[in-house]
Design a protein around this motif. Structure first.
Motif, PDB file in Angstrom:
ATOM      1  N   GLN A  75       3.033  -4.386  -9.715  1.00 57.93           N
ATOM      2  CA  GLN A  75       1.876  -4.140  -8.645  1.00 57.93           C
ATOM      3  C   GLN A  75       2.207  -5.153  -7.475  1.00 57.93           C
ATOM      4  O   GLN A  75       2.070  -4.951  -6.263  1.00 57.93           O
ATOM      5  N   LYS A 122       5.378  -4.480  -5.382  1.00 57.77           N
ATOM      6  CA  LYS A 122       5.097  -3.404  -4.667  1.00 57.77           C
ATOM      7  C   LYS A 122       4.384  -3.922  -3.332  1.00 57.77           C
ATOM      8  O   LYS A 122       4.801  -3.682  -2.160  1.00 57.77           O
ATOM      9  N   ARG A 123       3.389  -4.648  -3.321  1.00 60.95           N
ATOM     10  CA  ARG A 123       2.681  -5.136  -2.509  1.00 60.95           C
ATOM     11  C   ARG A 123       3.528  -6.187  -1.618  1.00 60.95           C
ATOM     12  O   ARG A 123       3.465  -6.064  -0.094  1.00 60.95           O
ATOM     13  N   ARG A 124       4.181  -6.921  -2.409  1.00 66.78           N
ATOM     14  CA  ARG A 124       4.820  -7.995  -1.543  1.00 66.78           C
ATOM     15  C   ARG A 124       5.982  -7.109  -0.847  1.00 66.78           C
ATOM     16  O   ARG A 124       6.266  -7.525   0.410  1.00 66.78           O
ATOM     17  N   GLY A 125       6.852  -6.224  -1.440  1.00 66.03           N
ATOM     18  CA  GLY A 125       7.468  -5.451  -0.579  1.00 66.03           C
ATOM     19  C   GLY A 125       7.135  -4.769   0.556  1.00 66.03           C
ATOM     20  O   GLY A 125       7.667  -4.594   1.549  1.00 66.03           O
ATOM     21  N   ASN A 126       5.711  -3.930   0.745  1.00 70.32           N
ATOM     22  CA  ASN A 126       5.102  -3.511   1.612  1.00 70.32           C
ATOM     23  C   ASN A 126       5.033  -4.565   2.746  1.00 70.32           C
ATOM     24  O   ASN A 126       5.024  -4.255   3.957  1.00 70.32           O
ATOM     25  N   HIS A 127       4.231  -5.813   2.360  1.00 72.99           N
ATOM     26  CA  HIS A 127       4.078  -6.761   3.332  1.00 72.99           C
ATOM     27  C   HIS A 127       5.322  -7.108   4.071  1.00 72.99           C
ATOM     28  O   HIS A 127       5.266  -7.376   5.316  1.00 72.99           O
ATOM     29  N   ALA A 139       8.034  -5.289   4.450  1.00 73.30           N
ATOM     30  CA  ALA A 139       8.506  -4.139   5.422  1.00 73.30           C
ATOM     31  C   ALA A 139       7.827  -4.245   6.635  1.00 73.30           C
ATOM     32  O   ALA A 139       8.226  -3.998   7.844  1.00 73.30           O
ATOM     33  N   LYS A 140       6.394  -4.457   6.428  1.00 78.48           N
ATOM     34  CA  LYS A 140       5.609  -4.533   7.856  1.00 78.48           C
ATOM     35  C   LYS A 140       6.067  -5.668   8.814  1.00 78.48           C
ATOM     36  O   LYS A 140       6.070  -5.201   9.895  1.00 78.48           O
TER      37      LYS A 140
END
Length: 76
Positions: free
Chosen positions: A31, A34-39, A41-42
């Motif tokens: 989890q 995934k959050r780290r990857g989203n940050h 990517a943003k």
């Protein structure tokens, strides 16, 4: 105009450093990954957006005459 370009470059570098921070940060589970990857990517999307806006602003400033090219002449 110089200050605007310098500020844009600083904002681009900050966004790139932010993406690096999120990439290097350790997570505890899938989890967090995934959050780290989203940050990350943003942050990279913001960097790309800022780069495009800077490029368009430089082109517009050139077209309006706010900046002038000072390189070598185009003729031979």
């Amino acid at each position: 105009m110089k200050y605007l370009v310098v500020l844009a470059f600083i904002a681009i570098l900050v966004s790139l450093a932010s993406a690096l921070f999120f990439m290097m940060r350790k997570g505890q589970g899938s989890q967090d990954d995934k959050r780290r990857g989203n940050h990350m990517a943003k942050a990279l999307a913001v960097r790309v957006g800022l780069s495009i806006v800077l490029f368009v602003c430089i082109l517009i400033a050139w077209q309006l005459g706010y900046i002038q090219p000072t390189g070598l002449p185009a003729t031979r």
